[in-house]
Write a protein that holds these residues in place. Structure first.
Motif, PDB file in Angstrom:
ATOM      1  N   ASN A  32      28.651  33.122  29.537  1.00 20.36           N
ATOM      2  CA  ASN A  32      27.637  32.802  28.745  1.00 20.36           C
ATOM      3  C   ASN A  32      27.208  33.930  27.836  1.00 20.36           C
ATOM      4  OD1 ASN A  32      26.620  29.817  28.491  1.00 20.36           O
ATOM      5  ND2 ASN A  32      26.896  29.932  30.756  1.00 20.36           N
ATOM      6  N   LEU A  33      27.176  34.958  28.456  1.00 30.48           N
ATOM      7  CA  LEU A  33      26.671  36.341  27.975  1.00 30.48           C
ATOM      8  C   LEU A  33      27.584  36.692  27.003  1.00 30.48           C
ATOM      9  CD1 LEU A  33      24.900  38.775  27.773  1.00 30.48           C
ATOM     10  CD2 LEU A  33      26.185  39.929  29.786  1.00 30.48           C
ATOM     11  N   ALA A  34      29.029  36.500  27.164  1.00 31.16           N
ATOM     12  CA  ALA A  34      29.855  37.085  26.073  1.00 31.16           C
ATOM     13  C   ALA A  34      29.690  35.980  24.879  1.00 31.16           C
ATOM     14  CB  ALA A  34      31.557  36.900  26.823  1.00 31.16           C
ATOM     15  N   ALA A  35      29.526  34.780  25.220  1.00 29.43           N
ATOM     16  CA  ALA A  35      29.366  33.674  24.147  1.00 29.43           C
ATOM     17  C   ALA A  35      28.163  34.046  23.322  1.00 29.43           C
ATOM     18  CB  ALA A  35      29.439  32.366  24.691  1.00 29.43           C
ATOM     19  N   THR A  36      27.061  34.291  23.737  1.00 26.56           N
ATOM     20  CA  THR A  36      26.038  34.750  23.172  1.00 26.56           C
ATOM     21  C   THR A  36      26.153  35.912  22.361  1.00 26.56           C
ATOM     22  OG1 THR A  36      24.549  33.676  24.875  1.00 26.56           O
ATOM     23  CG2 THR A  36      23.443  35.173  23.560  1.00 26.56           C
ATOM     24  N   MET A  37      26.623  37.000  22.986  1.00 24.61           N
ATOM     25  CA  MET A  37      27.004  38.195  22.221  1.00 24.61           C
ATOM     26  C   MET A  37      27.794  37.901  20.934  1.00 24.61           C
ATOM     27  SD  MET A  37      27.794  41.002  25.272  1.00 24.61           S
ATOM     28  CE  MET A  37      28.385  42.284  24.191  1.00 24.61           C
ATOM     29  N   GLU A  38      28.937  37.257  21.103  1.00 26.36           N
ATOM     30  CA  GLU A  38      29.629  36.861  19.984  1.00 26.36           C
ATOM     31  C   GLU A  38      29.024  36.094  18.845  1.00 26.36           C
ATOM     32  OE1 GLU A  38      33.987  36.391  20.364  1.00 26.36           O
ATOM     33  OE2 GLU A  38      33.638  34.367  20.187  1.00 26.36           O
ATOM     34  N   GLU A  39      28.069  35.392  19.211  1.00 24.13           N
ATOM     35  CA  GLU A  39      27.533  34.481  18.174  1.00 24.13           C
ATOM     36  C   GLU A  39      26.369  35.114  17.603  1.00 24.13           C
ATOM     37  OE1 GLU A  39      28.371  30.220  20.617  1.00 24.13           O
ATOM     38  OE2 GLU A  39      26.378  31.225  20.820  1.00 24.13           O
ATOM     39  N   SER A  40      25.938  36.170  18.104  1.00 24.00           N
ATOM     40  CA  SER A  40      24.910  37.206  17.425  1.00 24.00           C
ATOM     41  C   SER A  40      25.523  38.375  16.685  1.00 24.00           C
ATOM     42  CB  SER A  40      23.827  37.567  18.420  1.00 24.00           C
ATOM     43  OG  SER A  40      24.469  38.566  19.601  1.00 24.00           O
ATOM     44  N   THR A  41      26.898  38.413  16.557  1.00 21.14           N
ATOM     45  CA  THR A  41      27.525  39.539  16.176  1.00 21.14           C
ATOM     46  C   THR A  41      28.264  38.760  14.988  1.00 21.14           C
ATOM     47  OG1 THR A  41      27.826  40.479  17.945  1.00 21.14           O
ATOM     48  CG2 THR A  41      29.370  41.316  16.181  1.00 21.14           C
ATOM     49  N   PRO A  42      28.216  39.247  13.492  1.00 24.65           N
ATOM     50  CA  PRO A  42      28.898  38.742  12.491  1.00 24.65           C
ATOM     51  C   PRO A  42      30.348  38.910  12.531  1.00 24.65           C
ATOM     52  CG  PRO A  42      27.095  40.019  11.671  1.00 24.65           C
ATOM     53  CD  PRO A  42      27.158  40.016  12.864  1.00 24.65           C
ATOM     54  N   LYS A  43      31.336  37.883  12.325  1.00 23.32           N
ATOM     55  CA  LYS A  43      32.447  37.931  12.140  1.00 23.32           C
ATOM     56  C   LYS A  43      33.080  39.333  11.236  1.00 23.32           C
ATOM     57  CE  LYS A  43      35.523  35.382   9.583  1.00 23.32           C
ATOM     58  NZ  LYS A  43      36.021  36.418   8.792  1.00 23.32           N
ATOM     59  N   PRO A  44      33.916  40.369  11.600  1.00 24.47           N
ATOM     60  CA  PRO A  44      34.176  41.221  10.611  1.00 24.47           C
ATOM     61  C   PRO A  44      35.065  40.546   9.519  1.00 24.47           C
ATOM     62  CG  PRO A  44      35.383  41.616  12.713  1.00 24.47           C
ATOM     63  CD  PRO A  44      34.609  40.382  12.850  1.00 24.47           C
ATOM     64  N   PRO A  45      35.194  40.937   8.432  1.00 26.23           N
ATOM     65  CA  PRO A  45      35.935  40.296   7.209  1.00 26.23           C
ATOM     66  C   PRO A  45      37.240  40.722   7.525  1.00 26.23           C
ATOM     67  CG  PRO A  45      34.736  42.528   6.445  1.00 26.23           C
ATOM     68  CD  PRO A  45      34.149  42.198   7.762  1.00 26.23           C
ATOM     69  N   VAL A  46      37.729  41.701   8.466  1.00 23.39           N
ATOM     70  CA  VAL A  46      39.289  41.902   8.448  1.00 23.39           C
ATOM     71  C   VAL A  46      39.724  40.684   9.280  1.00 23.39           C
ATOM     72  CG1 VAL A  46      39.070  43.002  10.561  1.00 23.39           C
ATOM     73  CG2 VAL A  46      40.922  43.654   8.998  1.00 23.39           C
ATOM     74  N   THR A  47      39.047  39.967   9.528  1.00 19.44           N
ATOM     75  CA  THR A  47      39.677  38.585  10.649  1.00 19.44           C
ATOM     76  C   THR A  47      39.327  37.438  10.301  1.00 19.44           C
ATOM     77  OG1 THR A  47      40.285  37.953  12.823  1.00 19.44           O
ATOM     78  CG2 THR A  47      38.118  38.808  12.344  1.00 19.44           C
ATOM     79  N   PRO A  48      40.274  36.262  10.260  1.00 20.62           N
ATOM     80  CA  PRO A  48      39.874  34.684   9.915  1.00 20.62           C
ATOM     81  C   PRO A  48      38.927  34.297  10.990  1.00 20.62           C
ATOM     82  CG  PRO A  48      42.404  34.859  10.459  1.00 20.62           C
ATOM     83  CD  PRO A  48      41.901  36.450  10.416  1.00 20.62           C
ATOM     84  N   GLY A  49      39.106  35.042  12.211  1.00 18.99           N
ATOM     85  CA  GLY A  49      38.496  34.462  13.576  1.00 18.99           C
ATOM     86  C   GLY A  49      38.910  35.308  14.477  1.00 18.99           C
ATOM     87  N   GLU A  50      38.240  35.149  15.634  1.00 11.54           N
ATOM     88  CA  GLU A  50      38.654  35.957  17.027  1.00 11.54           C
ATOM     89  C   GLU A  50      39.807  35.298  17.445  1.00 11.54           C
ATOM     90  OE1 GLU A  50      34.073  35.304  16.235  1.00 11.54           O
ATOM     91  OE2 GLU A  50      35.798  33.929  16.441  1.00 11.54           O
TER      92      GLU A  50
END
Length: 564
Positions: free
Chosen positions: A454-472
Motif C-alpha cells: 500500500n505504501l508503494a502504491a501511495t508513493m507511486e500515485e503521488s509521483t507524476p509519471k516521467p515523460p520518458v515512459t508510457p507507464g511503469e
C-alpha cells in the motif's frame, strides 16, 4: 560550472560589446559558439510543413522566413535542427540578435533533461552576444532577457533557472499580451517550472487555460497545440488534450516529435490503436532522420517511440508484433546520442514483454542490453532490470535470489540519493517497497506485506509519471491487486484494480484481473463488464493470450444462463 561560465560570460560581453558598434559580432565571437551546422533535415512532406508562426524580427527582412522556420522547429522541440536553422540565419545576417536568442533556446530543453555543460556554456555565450547587439526592438530585448534569466550563472540549480525563466516570461507576456509567441512560451515556462510534487497541477492548468484562450482549435501554431498536450499530460487532465493530440501531427507533419507527442495522451486514455499509429510514423521518421543526419546506428528518438509501441501492442494482446520489436531491439548495437531515454528503453522494453505476459522464468534472468553502454552510469534505468528479476524470482519462490536483487535495488536507490537525483531515487524507492512487500508475502507475513505494498502504491500515485515512459513496467496499485487476489481477498483486489484503471485505462492485466476478482466475489455483472472491456480493447488479430479465452468462456456461460 558557475565560476568558469561567469568568467566566460564577462569576457564575451566585453568582446561582443566592442564588436557591437556596428551591430555585427566579430567572427571569432560567433565561431566560439561552435554552432551546429549543415542542411536542416526533414522527414516528412517535402514542403516543410511545421505549422504557422510569424515573429517579426529587426533587420532587413531577408532572413525573416528562415527565422520563422527555425522558430517553428523550436516549438516542436526539434532542437538540433532548430539550432542549425538559427545558425543559418546568423550566417546570412550575423547582426540578427534574435537568432542568438534562438540558439540559447535550442540548448535549454525545458521539459527534457537539464542542459549539459557544453549546452549551458553555449547558451551563456549566445545570450551575451544577443545582448551586445544594439539594433533590436524593446520586445526582442525582453525575449533575450527572459532566456538570459535561465542562463544566470549564479542560479542555484536547474529548477531555480526554470523558475527564473517563468517569471521573466510572465512579465514579457503581461507587457505584450497580444504576442502569441510570448503567451505560448510563457505556457511552456509554467510547465518547466511546475513542482513535480504538486498533485493539483496548478501551473500546468494555468498553462493549458492560457493556451486554450489562443484558440488552439483554429490555430496552426505548433507551440500552442504542442504545449497543450504537455500541460494536460496527467491522468485526470488528459481528456482535455485529446483534440490537440489528434491535431498536432497534421499541423507539423515534418517534425518527428510531432508524430510521437500525441501518443502521450493516447496512452493516458488507453487509445492503443491511435498510439500505435502515432509511434509507427514517429519511429519511421526517426530512422529517416538517422539516415539523413549521417548518424552511425540509430537515433535516440527511435527507441523512445519503440517503448511506446511495445507498451501499446501488449495492451492489445498483440504479442506477435511486440515480440518482433523486442527482437529488433536486440539487433541494435549503436545509438546516438546516448541519453537516459535510450537506456530506459533498453531496460523497459524487454521488461514489459516478460512481466505483462507473466513469463517469470525469463523475467528472473533478464539481462541488460549489450549496447546499453555503461549501465553503472544509469542507476534508475538499471533498477528496472533488477526489479524485473526480483518479480520473476518471487513468483518462482526463489526468495534468496529475490533478496539479492533487493539489495541491488537498495544500493541503486542510495546511489541516486548521493547524486541528489531525488525524483529518480523516489522511483526506485517505490520498487524497493514493492519488492519488500512481495518477499514478505512469500514469507507468509501477509499484513506486513500489504502495509508495504500500500505504501508503494501511495508513493507511486503521488509521483507524476516521467515523460520518458508510457507507464511503469509493473504499476504498484496493480501489484497490490495481484497480491490481494493471491491472498484470496477478491473484493479488496477488485478495488485496487478499479483504482489502477482510473489512472491507466484499458491496461490488459488490470482489466482481466478485475474481471477475475469480480467473478471470485460472485459479482457476475461486474465481471462481465470488465471482460467485455478487455475483449473490446485487446482486439489484435490473432491475439491468443489465455486470458482472452477465459473471458470469452465466462461471457458465453453467462449468455447461456441468461437464456435458461
Amino acid at each position: 560550472m558557475k565560476t568558469n561560465s561567469l568568467l566566460l560570460y564577462s569576457c564575451l560581453l566585453t568582446m561582443a560589446a566592442c564588436a557591437g558598434k556596428n551591430n555585427v559580432p566579430a567572427t571569432e565571437t560567433i565561431n566560439a559558439l561552435n554552432l551546429k551546422k549543415g542542411k536542416t533535415i526533414f522527414c516528412g512532406p517535402a514542403d516543410k510543413q511545421l505549422g504557422a508562426v510569424s515573429f517579426k524580427i529587426s533587420g532587413n527582412g531577408k532572413v525573416q522566413e528562415d527565422f520563422n522556420m527555425a522558430l517553428a522547429m523550436l516549438h516542436s522541440f526539434e532542437y538540433d535542427e532548430a539550432e542549425k536553422a538559427f545558425a543559418d540565419v546568423i550566417r546570412k545576417e550575423p547582426g540578427c540578435a534574435m537568432a542568438y536568442w534562438g540558439v540559447a533556446m535550442s540548448n535549454f530543453h525545458p521539459l527534457w533533461s537539464p542542459p549539459s555543460k557544453e549546452e549551458f556554456d553555449k547558451g551563456v555565450k549566445a545570450v551575451a552576444i544577443a545582448k551586445s547587439i544594439g539594433k533590436k526592438s524593446k520586445k526582442e530585448t525582453a525575449y533575450i532577457d527572459a532566456i538570459g534569466a535561465f542562463y544566470d550563472v549564479n542560479a542555484k540549480d536547474h529548477r531555480a533557472r526554470c523558475i527564473n525563466f517563468e517569471k521573466a516570461m510572465e512579465k514579457l507576456h503581461l507587457d505584450y499580451p497580444d504576442d502569441q509567441d510570448a503567451a505560448t512560451f510563457y505556457a511552456l515556462a509554467l510547465n518547466s517550472a511546475a513542482d513535480p510534487a504538486d498533485k493539483t497541477h496548478a501551473k500546468q492548468r494555468k498553462a493549458g487555460e492560457l493556451l486554450a484562450k489562443l484558440g488552439f482549435d483554429k490555430s496552426f501554431h505548433p507551440g500552442v497545440i504542442h504545449y497543450i498536450i504537455h500541460s494536460y499530460d496527467y491522468p485526470e487532465l488528459a481528456e482535455r488534450a485529446l483534440p490537440a493530440a489528434r491535431k498536432y501531427a497534421s499541423v507539423a507533419p515534418s517534425s518527428a516529435h510531432a508524430q510521437h507527442m500525441p501518443s502521450h495522451i493516447f496512452v493516458r486514455l488507453g487509445l492503443w490503436d491511435e498510439s500505435i499509429y502515432s509511434n509507427t510514423i514517429a519511429a519511421d521518421a526517426a530512422r529517416c532522420y538517422a539516415e539523413n543526419a549521417g548518424i552511425k546506428g540509430h537515433w535516440d528518438e527511435e527507441l523512445h517511440s519503440l517503448d511506446y509501441l511495445v507498451y501499446s501492442y501488449l495492451q492489445k494482446a498483440d504479442n506477435k508484433r511486440a515480440k518482433q520489436l523486442c527482437d529488433y531491439l536486440n539487433t541494435i548495437r549503436e545509438v546516438h546520442p546516448v541519453t537516459p531515454k535510450v537506456l530506459y528503453s533498453f531496460a523497459a522494453i524487454p521488461a514489459r514483454y516478460v512481466l505483462e505476459n507473466r513469463m517469470w522464468k525469463e523475467a528472473a534472468v533478464l539481462e541488460a542490453h549489450a549496447a546499453g553502454n555503461d549501465w553503472k552510469k544509469f542507476p534508475w534505468e538499471n533498477a528496472i532490470i533488477h526489479f524485473t528479476r526480483l518479480l520473476g524470482a518471487v513468483n518462482l519462490n526463489q526468495l534468496d535470489a529475490a533478496r539479492t536483487e533487493l539489495k541491488t535495488l537498495t544500493a541503486l536507490h542510495d546511489e541516486l540519493i548521493q547524486k541528489q537525483e531525488a525524483y529518480k531515487a523516489n522511483q526506485v524507492q517505490i520498487q524497493v517497497k514493492a519488492s519488500e512487500a512481495w518477499i514478505l508475502f512469500k514469507e507468509g507475513k501477509h499484513e506486513e506485506a500489504l502495509k508495504q505494498m500500500n505504501l508503494a502504491a501511495t508513493m507511486e500515485e503521488s509521483t507524476p509519471k516521467p515523460p520518458v515512459t508510457p507507464g511503469e513496467v509493473a504499476p504498484a496499485r496493480e501489484l497490490l491487486g495481484d497480491m490481494l487476489l493471491a491472498m484470496n481477498r477478491p473484493a479488496e483486489a477488485l478495488e485496487a484494480y478499479a483504482s489502477n484503471l482510473k489512472d491507466r485505462p484499458n491496461r490488459f492485466n488490470a482489466l482481466y484481473n478485475a474481471g477475475l476478482a469480480a467473478e471470485r466475489s460472485n459479482n457476475a455483472g461486474k465481471a462481465a463488464d470488465y471482460y467485455r472491456r478487455l475483449l473490446a480493447s485487446s482486439n489484435a488479430p490473432g491475439a491468443d493470450r489465455p486470458e482472452l479465452t477465459a473471458a470469452r468462456l465466462f461471457l458465453e456461460k453467462q449468455k447461456t444462463l441468461a437464456v435458461r
